[in-house]
Scaffold this motif. Structure first.
Motif, PDB file in Angstrom:
ATOM      1  N   SER A  65       0.268  12.380 -11.926  1.00  0.00           N
ATOM      2  CA  SER A  65       0.921  11.386 -13.042  1.00  0.00           C
ATOM      3  C   SER A  65       2.143  10.791 -12.460  1.00  0.00           C
ATOM      4  N   ASN A  66       2.064   9.990 -11.377  1.00  0.00           N
ATOM      5  CA  ASN A  66       2.898   9.045 -10.618  1.00  0.00           C
ATOM      6  C   ASN A  66       3.252   7.946 -11.608  1.00  0.00           C
ATOM      7  N   PRO A  67       4.434   7.838 -11.954  1.00  0.00           N
ATOM      8  CA  PRO A  67       4.921   6.820 -12.890  1.00  0.00           C
ATOM      9  C   PRO A  67       4.894   5.420 -12.316  1.00  0.00           C
ATOM     10  N   ILE A  68       4.969   5.227 -10.834  1.00  0.00           N
ATOM     11  CA  ILE A  68       5.199   3.890 -10.157  1.00  0.00           C
ATOM     12  C   ILE A  68       4.012   3.228 -10.629  1.00  0.00           C
TER      13      ILE A  68
ATOM     14  N   VAL B  24       1.406   4.704  -0.919  1.00  0.00           N
ATOM     15  CA  VAL B  24       2.633   4.469  -1.665  1.00  0.00           C
ATOM     16  C   VAL B  24       3.548   5.256  -1.347  1.00  0.00           C
ATOM     17  N   ASP B  25       3.523   6.255  -1.251  1.00  0.00           N
ATOM     18  CA  ASP B  25       4.545   7.177  -0.562  1.00  0.00           C
ATOM     19  C   ASP B  25       5.234   6.550   0.546  1.00  0.00           C
ATOM     20  N   TYR B  26       4.333   6.025   1.501  1.00  0.00           N
ATOM     21  CA  TYR B  26       4.991   5.823   2.748  1.00  0.00           C
ATOM     22  C   TYR B  26       6.056   4.454   2.570  1.00  0.00           C
ATOM     23  N   LEU B  27       5.139   3.591   1.532  1.00  0.00           N
ATOM     24  CA  LEU B  27       5.969   2.275   1.180  1.00  0.00           C
ATOM     25  C   LEU B  27       7.331   2.431   0.643  1.00  0.00           C
ATOM     26  N   GLU B  28       7.139   3.540  -0.293  1.00  0.00           N
ATOM     27  CA  GLU B  28       8.532   4.074  -1.181  1.00  0.00           C
ATOM     28  C   GLU B  28       9.556   4.402  -0.255  1.00  0.00           C
ATOM     29  N   VAL B  29       9.340   5.075   0.964  1.00  0.00           N
ATOM     30  CA  VAL B  29      10.373   5.817   1.962  1.00  0.00           C
ATOM     31  C   VAL B  29      10.560   4.613   2.734  1.00  0.00           C
ATOM     32  N   HIS B  30       9.608   3.766   3.409  1.00  0.00           N
ATOM     33  CA  HIS B  30       9.902   2.973   4.342  1.00  0.00           C
ATOM     34  C   HIS B  30      10.011   1.232   3.770  1.00  0.00           C
ATOM     35  N   ARG B  31      11.254   0.965   3.360  1.00  0.00           N
ATOM     36  CA  ARG B  31      11.596  -0.155   2.629  1.00  0.00           C
ATOM     37  C   ARG B  31      11.219  -1.404   3.392  1.00  0.00           C
ATOM     38  N   ASN B  32      11.190  -1.359   4.454  1.00  0.00           N
ATOM     39  CA  ASN B  32      11.112  -2.434   5.281  1.00  0.00           C
ATOM     40  C   ASN B  32       9.600  -2.739   5.675  1.00  0.00           C
ATOM     41  N   THR B  33       8.783  -2.017   5.103  1.00  0.00           N
ATOM     42  CA  THR B  33       7.169  -2.213   5.400  1.00  0.00           C
ATOM     43  C   THR B  33       6.912  -2.807   4.189  1.00  0.00           C
TER      44      THR B  33
ATOM     45  N   CYS C  56      -3.523  -6.969   9.395  1.00  0.00           N
ATOM     46  CA  CYS C  56      -3.769  -5.861   8.521  1.00  0.00           C
ATOM     47  C   CYS C  56      -5.099  -6.373   7.687  1.00  0.00           C
ATOM     48  N   THR C  57      -6.290  -5.719   8.005  1.00  0.00           N
ATOM     49  CA  THR C  57      -7.615  -6.276   7.467  1.00  0.00           C
ATOM     50  C   THR C  57      -7.685  -6.427   5.854  1.00  0.00           C
ATOM     51  N   GLY C  58      -8.227  -7.451   5.585  1.00  0.00           N
ATOM     52  CA  GLY C  58      -8.403  -7.909   4.221  1.00  0.00           C
ATOM     53  C   GLY C  58      -9.310  -6.917   3.309  1.00  0.00           C
ATOM     54  N   CYS C  59     -10.155  -6.070   3.977  1.00  0.00           N
ATOM     55  CA  CYS C  59     -11.095  -5.317   3.330  1.00  0.00           C
ATOM     56  C   CYS C  59     -10.493  -4.261   2.306  1.00  0.00           C
ATOM     57  N   PHE C  60      -9.152  -3.708   2.952  1.00  0.00           N
ATOM     58  CA  PHE C  60      -8.424  -2.634   2.162  1.00  0.00           C
ATOM     59  C   PHE C  60      -7.182  -2.480   2.418  1.00  0.00           C
ATOM     60  N   PHE C  61      -6.314  -3.043   1.821  1.00  0.00           N
ATOM     61  CA  PHE C  61      -4.916  -2.665   2.197  1.00  0.00           C
ATOM     62  C   PHE C  61      -3.834  -2.713   0.749  1.00  0.00           C
ATOM     63  N   ALA C  62      -2.460  -2.211   0.848  1.00  0.00           N
ATOM     64  CA  ALA C  62      -1.615  -2.270  -0.087  1.00  0.00           C
ATOM     65  C   ALA C  62      -0.594  -3.264   0.156  1.00  0.00           C
TER      66      ALA C  62
ATOM     67  N   PHE D  23      -2.073   2.990   8.963  1.00  0.00           N
ATOM     68  CA  PHE D  23      -1.708   4.291   8.618  1.00  0.00           C
ATOM     69  C   PHE D  23      -3.008   5.255   8.571  1.00  0.00           C
ATOM     70  N   PRO D  24      -3.243   5.842   9.563  1.00  0.00           N
ATOM     71  CA  PRO D  24      -4.519   6.498   9.793  1.00  0.00           C
ATOM     72  C   PRO D  24      -4.570   7.955   9.442  1.00  0.00           C
ATOM     73  N   SER D  25      -3.625   8.509   8.568  1.00  0.00           N
ATOM     74  CA  SER D  25      -3.564   9.634   7.817  1.00  0.00           C
ATOM     75  C   SER D  25      -4.901   9.806   6.842  1.00  0.00           C
ATOM     76  N   VAL D  26      -5.136   8.482   6.238  1.00  0.00           N
ATOM     77  CA  VAL D  26      -6.205   8.391   5.181  1.00  0.00           C
ATOM     78  C   VAL D  26      -7.200   7.210   5.743  1.00  0.00           C
TER      79      VAL D  26
END
Length: 255
Positions: free
Chosen positions: A3-6, A106-115, A173-179, A217-220
């Motif tokens: 239930s992430n509000p972002i 999303v969590d990574y982007l929330e923490v790393h504001r320069n990304t 950053c490949t165009g097939c899937f990115f945020a 981000f190779p974790s997922v």
């Protein structure tokens, strides 16, 4: 993360994808049901029933019907003004999601504001990793690497010999899937309109990296049913060559 509000959004550009789009949409919606998520389909004039299928099976998805084929970047740019999200996902119709990739990215982007952009590991159906470009395109990477004596340039281009197992800064950053941060995507006015297909992801990456980081981000991971049209028919080859020339004319003919 439940239930992430972002606010998170995603867009898939379709063109006669009736045979594969259901699998893509089902998997994306399954793994975003706990998020404030909105999915857009930007259809480039499909004639195979793609739009009708999506409207019938996925009424919660927002479908935009383009009057003509706008290409990859043009199709994605169609929804720019409608976005009210904080983070936006660019998704190919041949992508299949089997885990929650959205939350960790999303969590990574929330923490790393320069990304500003982040891409997961991209996998083949057989479980092997797709070695996709991670460095800025150059002549040796895009042209010489096509010839057998210079195949090693492809490995340098994709950084496949580096065994990247942790979040790593990349150029491409490949165009097939990115945020991407929606604010950045909007400020840059989306993909450059000069590209119909191919190289628009490299171009956007280069614009983003003038001010922000791009992270692999190779974790997922997600699965990508890669067709490589540019190597299979003359029209695709000519499109690829045209986009490559446009890219180098904009950024320079680096060897």
């Amino acid at each position: 993360m439940n239930s992430n509000p972002i606010k998170v959004s995603g867009c898939v550009v379709t063109y006669n994808n009736a045979s594969i789009i259901s699998e893509c949409i089902e998997s994306v919606l399954k793994w975003t049901k706990n998020y404030d998520f909105k999915l857009y389909i930007s259809d480039n004039g499909s004639t195979d029933g793609t739009v009708e299928l999506i409207r019938r099976r996925f009424p919660q998805v927002i479908v935009l019907e383009n009057k003509r084929n706008l290409g990859f970047g043009g199709g994605h740019n169609r929804i720019l003004r409608k976005l009210d999200s904080k983070y936006h996902f660019v998704i190919n119709p041949d992508i299949f999601v089997t885990q929650d990739v959205f939350g960790p990215m999303v969590d990574y982007l929330e923490v790393h504001r320069n990304t500003a952009m982040i891409t997961p590991k991209i996998m083949n159906d057989n479980g092997t990793e797709q070695q996709l470009p991670k460095r800025n395109p150059t002549i040796r990477y895009t042209i010489l690497s096509k010839f057998k004596p210079f195949k090693h340039y492809r490995q340098i281009y994709t950084r496949e010999l580096e065994n990247l197992n942790t979040p790593t800064d990349v150029d491409f950053c490949t165009g097939c899937f990115f945020a991407i941060r929606t604010s950045v995507f909007k400020r840059l006015k989306g993909f450059d309109k000069r590209y119909f297909m191919y190289m628009e992801d490299a171009d956007l990456s280069r614009m983003v990296r003038q001010r922000y980081r791009i992270v692999f981000f190779p974790s997922v991971y997600v699965y990508h049913k890669w067709h490589r049209e540019n190597l299979r028919n003359l029209r695709g080859i000519l499109r690829w060559l045209k986009s490559m020339i446009q890219y180098y004319m904009k950024w320079g003919w680096e060897f």
